[in-house]
Design a protein around this motif. Sequence first.
Motif, PDB file in Angstrom:
ATOM      1  N   ARG A  29       0.835  -1.192   0.000  1.00 11.30           N
ATOM      2  CA  ARG A  29       0.000   0.000   0.000  1.00 11.30           C
ATOM      3  C   ARG A  29       0.874   1.249   0.000  1.00 11.30           C
ATOM      4  O   ARG A  29       1.713   1.434   0.888  1.00 11.30           O
ATOM      5  CB  ARG A  29      -0.927  -0.015   1.214  1.00 11.30           C
ATOM      6  CG  ARG A  29      -2.030  -1.069   1.058  1.00 11.30           C
ATOM      7  CD  ARG A  29      -2.960  -1.090   2.245  1.00 11.30           C
ATOM      8  NE  ARG A  29      -4.082  -1.978   1.975  1.00 11.30           N
ATOM      9  CZ  ARG A  29      -4.921  -2.416   2.895  1.00 11.30           C
ATOM     10  NH1 ARG A  29      -4.767  -2.051   4.144  1.00 11.30           N
ATOM     11  NH2 ARG A  29      -5.911  -3.208   2.570  1.00 11.30           N
ATOM     12  N   VAL A  30       0.639   2.086  -0.979  1.00 15.80           N
ATOM     13  CA  VAL A  30       1.380   3.334  -1.119  1.00 15.80           C
ATOM     14  C   VAL A  30       0.488   4.468  -0.623  1.00 15.80           C
ATOM     15  O   VAL A  30      -0.685   4.558  -1.002  1.00 15.80           O
ATOM     16  CB  VAL A  30       1.798   3.578  -2.580  1.00 15.80           C
ATOM     17  CG1 VAL A  30       2.674   4.824  -2.685  1.00 15.80           C
ATOM     18  CG2 VAL A  30       2.539   2.358  -3.133  1.00 15.80           C
ATOM     19  N   CYS A  31       1.050   5.322   0.204  1.00 14.80           N
ATOM     20  CA  CYS A  31       0.296   6.433   0.793  1.00 14.80           C
ATOM     21  C   CYS A  31       0.812   7.758   0.240  1.00 14.80           C
ATOM     22  O   CYS A  31       2.018   7.941   0.060  1.00 14.80           O
ATOM     23  CB  CYS A  31       0.421   6.410   2.314  1.00 14.80           C
ATOM     24  SG  CYS A  31      -0.384   7.808   3.141  1.00 14.80           S
ATOM     25  N   LEU A  32      -0.101   8.660  -0.004  1.00 17.04           N
ATOM     26  CA  LEU A  32       0.239  10.030  -0.397  1.00 17.04           C
ATOM     27  C   LEU A  32      -0.043  10.940   0.793  1.00 17.04           C
ATOM     28  O   LEU A  32      -1.180  11.029   1.261  1.00 17.04           O
ATOM     29  CB  LEU A  32      -0.583  10.467  -1.606  1.00 17.04           C
ATOM     30  CG  LEU A  32      -0.345  11.899  -2.099  1.00 17.04           C
ATOM     31  CD1 LEU A  32       1.081  12.069  -2.612  1.00 17.04           C
ATOM     32  CD2 LEU A  32      -1.341  12.272  -3.197  1.00 17.04           C
ATOM     33  N   VAL A  33       0.995  11.615   1.292  1.00 12.67           N
ATOM     34  CA  VAL A  33       0.866  12.543   2.409  1.00 12.67           C
ATOM     35  C   VAL A  33       1.007  13.962   1.882  1.00 12.67           C
ATOM     36  O   VAL A  33       2.022  14.303   1.274  1.00 12.67           O
ATOM     37  CB  VAL A  33       1.923  12.264   3.500  1.00 12.67           C
ATOM     38  CG1 VAL A  33       1.909  13.364   4.557  1.00 12.67           C
ATOM     39  CG2 VAL A  33       1.682  10.907   4.148  1.00 12.67           C
TER      40      VAL A  33
ATOM     41  N   CYS B 160      -3.429  10.864   3.147  1.00 10.56           N
ATOM     42  CA  CYS B 160      -3.415  11.566   4.430  1.00 10.56           C
ATOM     43  C   CYS B 160      -3.147  13.043   4.163  1.00 10.56           C
ATOM     44  O   CYS B 160      -2.127  13.390   3.560  1.00 10.56           O
ATOM     45  CB  CYS B 160      -2.342  11.003   5.360  1.00 10.56           C
ATOM     46  SG  CYS B 160      -2.582   9.271   5.813  1.00 10.56           S
ATOM     47  N   GLY B 161      -4.062  13.898   4.604  1.00  9.00           N
ATOM     48  CA  GLY B 161      -3.915  15.318   4.338  1.00  9.00           C
ATOM     49  C   GLY B 161      -4.111  16.157   5.580  1.00  9.00           C
ATOM     50  O   GLY B 161      -4.829  15.778   6.509  1.00  9.00           O
ATOM     51  N   THR B 162      -3.458  17.307   5.570  1.00  8.94           N
ATOM     52  CA  THR B 162      -3.573  18.271   6.661  1.00  8.94           C
ATOM     53  C   THR B 162      -3.789  19.653   6.074  1.00  8.94           C
ATOM     54  O   THR B 162      -3.127  20.021   5.101  1.00  8.94           O
ATOM     55  CB  THR B 162      -2.301  18.275   7.532  1.00  8.94           C
ATOM     56  OG1 THR B 162      -2.061  16.962   8.034  1.00  8.94           O
ATOM     57  CG2 THR B 162      -2.435  19.236   8.699  1.00  8.94           C
TER      58      THR B 162
ATOM     59  N   ALA C 249      -8.160   2.409   0.204  1.00 10.20           N
ATOM     60  CA  ALA C 249      -8.064   1.684   1.472  1.00 10.20           C
ATOM     61  C   ALA C 249      -8.418   2.575   2.650  1.00 10.20           C
ATOM     62  O   ALA C 249      -9.132   2.153   3.561  1.00 10.20           O
ATOM     63  CB  ALA C 249      -6.647   1.131   1.653  1.00 10.20           C
ATOM     64  N   ALA C 250      -7.925   3.822   2.626  1.00 10.68           N
ATOM     65  CA  ALA C 250      -8.191   4.712   3.760  1.00 10.68           C
ATOM     66  C   ALA C 250      -7.863   6.145   3.378  1.00 10.68           C
ATOM     67  O   ALA C 250      -7.061   6.407   2.472  1.00 10.68           O
ATOM     68  CB  ALA C 250      -7.377   4.291   4.980  1.00 10.68           C
ATOM     69  N   LEU C 251      -8.487   7.059   4.101  1.00 11.39           N
ATOM     70  CA  LEU C 251      -8.267   8.493   3.924  1.00 11.39           C
ATOM     71  C   LEU C 251      -8.345   9.144   5.292  1.00 11.39           C
ATOM     72  O   LEU C 251      -9.251   8.845   6.074  1.00 11.39           O
ATOM     73  CB  LEU C 251      -9.332   9.087   2.995  1.00 11.39           C
ATOM     74  CG  LEU C 251      -9.484  10.602   2.969  1.00 11.39           C
ATOM     75  CD1 LEU C 251      -8.271  11.240   2.303  1.00 11.39           C
ATOM     76  CD2 LEU C 251     -10.758  10.994   2.226  1.00 11.39           C
TER      77      LEU C 251
ATOM     78  N   PRO D 178       3.516  13.787  11.935  1.00  9.85           N
ATOM     79  CA  PRO D 178       2.698  13.884  10.721  1.00  9.85           C
ATOM     80  C   PRO D 178       2.539  12.578   9.958  1.00  9.85           C
ATOM     81  O   PRO D 178       1.576  12.411   9.220  1.00  9.85           O
ATOM     82  CB  PRO D 178       3.454  14.920   9.872  1.00  9.85           C
ATOM     83  CG  PRO D 178       4.307  15.672  10.840  1.00  9.85           C
ATOM     84  CD  PRO D 178       4.679  14.704  11.897  1.00  9.85           C
ATOM     85  N   LEU D 179       3.498  11.635  10.132  1.00  7.28           N
ATOM     86  CA  LEU D 179       3.435  10.383   9.379  1.00  7.28           C
ATOM     87  C   LEU D 179       2.687   9.280  10.125  1.00  7.28           C
ATOM     88  O   LEU D 179       2.467   8.209   9.571  1.00  7.28           O
ATOM     89  CB  LEU D 179       4.851   9.906   9.033  1.00  7.28           C
ATOM     90  CG  LEU D 179       5.694  10.860   8.191  1.00  7.28           C
ATOM     91  CD1 LEU D 179       7.043  10.240   7.884  1.00  7.28           C
ATOM     92  CD2 LEU D 179       4.981  11.225   6.891  1.00  7.28           C
ATOM     93  N   LYS D 180       2.292   9.540  11.362  1.00  9.02           N
ATOM     94  CA  LYS D 180       1.629   8.496  12.155  1.00  9.02           C
ATOM     95  C   LYS D 180       0.318   8.023  11.528  1.00  9.02           C
ATOM     96  O   LYS D 180       0.052   6.813  11.502  1.00  9.02           O
ATOM     97  CB  LYS D 180       1.394   8.983  13.582  1.00  9.02           C
ATOM     98  CG  LYS D 180       0.728   7.934  14.482  1.00  9.02           C
ATOM     99  CD  LYS D 180       0.653   8.395  15.921  1.00  9.02           C
ATOM    100  CE  LYS D 180       2.021   8.368  16.552  1.00  9.02           C
ATOM    101  NZ  LYS D 180       1.957   8.682  18.007  1.00  9.02           N
ATOM    102  N   PRO D 181      -0.554   8.919  11.003  1.00  9.99           N
ATOM    103  CA  PRO D 181      -1.781   8.401  10.374  1.00  9.99           C
ATOM    104  C   PRO D 181      -1.481   7.462   9.220  1.00  9.99           C
ATOM    105  O   PRO D 181      -2.150   6.421   9.077  1.00  9.99           O
ATOM    106  CB  PRO D 181      -2.485   9.677   9.892  1.00  9.99           C
ATOM    107  CG  PRO D 181      -1.995  10.742  10.806  1.00  9.99           C
ATOM    108  CD  PRO D 181      -0.573  10.392  11.096  1.00  9.99           C
ATOM    109  N   ALA D 182      -0.486   7.778   8.400  1.00  9.61           N
ATOM    110  CA  ALA D 182      -0.140   6.905   7.275  1.00  9.61           C
ATOM    111  C   ALA D 182       0.317   5.537   7.760  1.00  9.61           C
ATOM    112  O   ALA D 182      -0.074   4.496   7.211  1.00  9.61           O
ATOM    113  CB  ALA D 182       0.951   7.562   6.424  1.00  9.61           C
TER     114      ALA D 182
END
Length: 369
Positions: A3-7, A41-43, A140-142, A214-218
């Motif tokens: 799974r690749v995440c975009l932060v 994952c966005g802020t 998968a998740a947001l 900041p990377l904990k949600p990912a």
Amino acid sequence: MRRVCLVLTGGGARAAYQVGVIKAIALWYPRVHHSPFSIYCGTSAGAINAISLASYCSSFRLGAKKLEWLWSRLTTERIFAASFGGISNHFGRMLISRLQSDHYQNVPFGLFDNRPLRHLLRQVVNFERLEKQIHHGSLAALSVTASRYHDGRSVAFFQGHNQLNEWQSSNQIGVRTRLYPEHLIASAAIPLLFPATKLNNHYYGDGSVHQLSPLKPAVNLGADRILIIDLRPKKSPPSSTSPPGLAQLGGHLMDTVFSDPLEADICHMHRLNNFLTQLTPAQQHASGLRHIEALHLRPSFSFEPLAEENYGLMPLSSRILLRMIGISPKQDAAITSYILFESDYIQSLIRRGFDDTMEREAEIKAFLR
């Protein structure tokens, strides 16, 4: 499947740079190809970009075009009330609320009224598509991160598949929910500039304020690889011999809030990866840790000269208000670069994000592979 995440980090109007990066990456995939990212994952403003892209996971290029279309049509008036009447009404409401009895709740303080942004998000972001993308397996998740003012904790509101669990640590909690415009408004409410947003009887502000990890949600949402699009430039702004003013100090603090915790989190992740290489597979499994790759993208230029060049495009009423609180276009371009939602400035950031990404094409393609 890995799974690749975009932060996507926060940065107000600077987040147009992220649109250019996404636009370049989308060109490397066929027209109807699904997104290379299954977790978003966005802020702050990055949360708006994340949720827009996540709505079109099954067609990445379409999502990128929709996002560029949104940013290309932004103006200051569509983000906050920038006219003389809008500013007067906003300050009038805040004044009247503070003259009322204690039984009435005061209107949260903010220099600008961001209700136009709430109206815009309800028009252009299709929140109903998120659950469909999750149901079909494309997403998968947001997560959208906001700061809770009453206890100073970072809250990651997430929506995803049923196997995901909520989490809680000393500085952050993860809350499962259905995402709505109010979550984005809360995450993008830069302190002092925009009013806090009430969610579930608590007031929330910009997600970067208390985001120490900041990377904990990912990581908690199951990412194996993380592509980070940061908005802190590699180059420092031109040096100045004049003493910093109030707004210049504010801009410096905003830069620190938005990016310094991310740098520390990336360094921590690299140290953990190096530590895991010293362990056997059995020891790695027993530790409960996993190796996570990360690629950090940052602008190759400084935002201040662009903000100074386009400052005159901001509505006159907004410029007068900024002048009244001591913000000038030359000395305080750092803070205006966050709120300059004008077409020429935004288009310049999109082009530069596109160019920076194309220069690192081979590296990014190898990472996404």
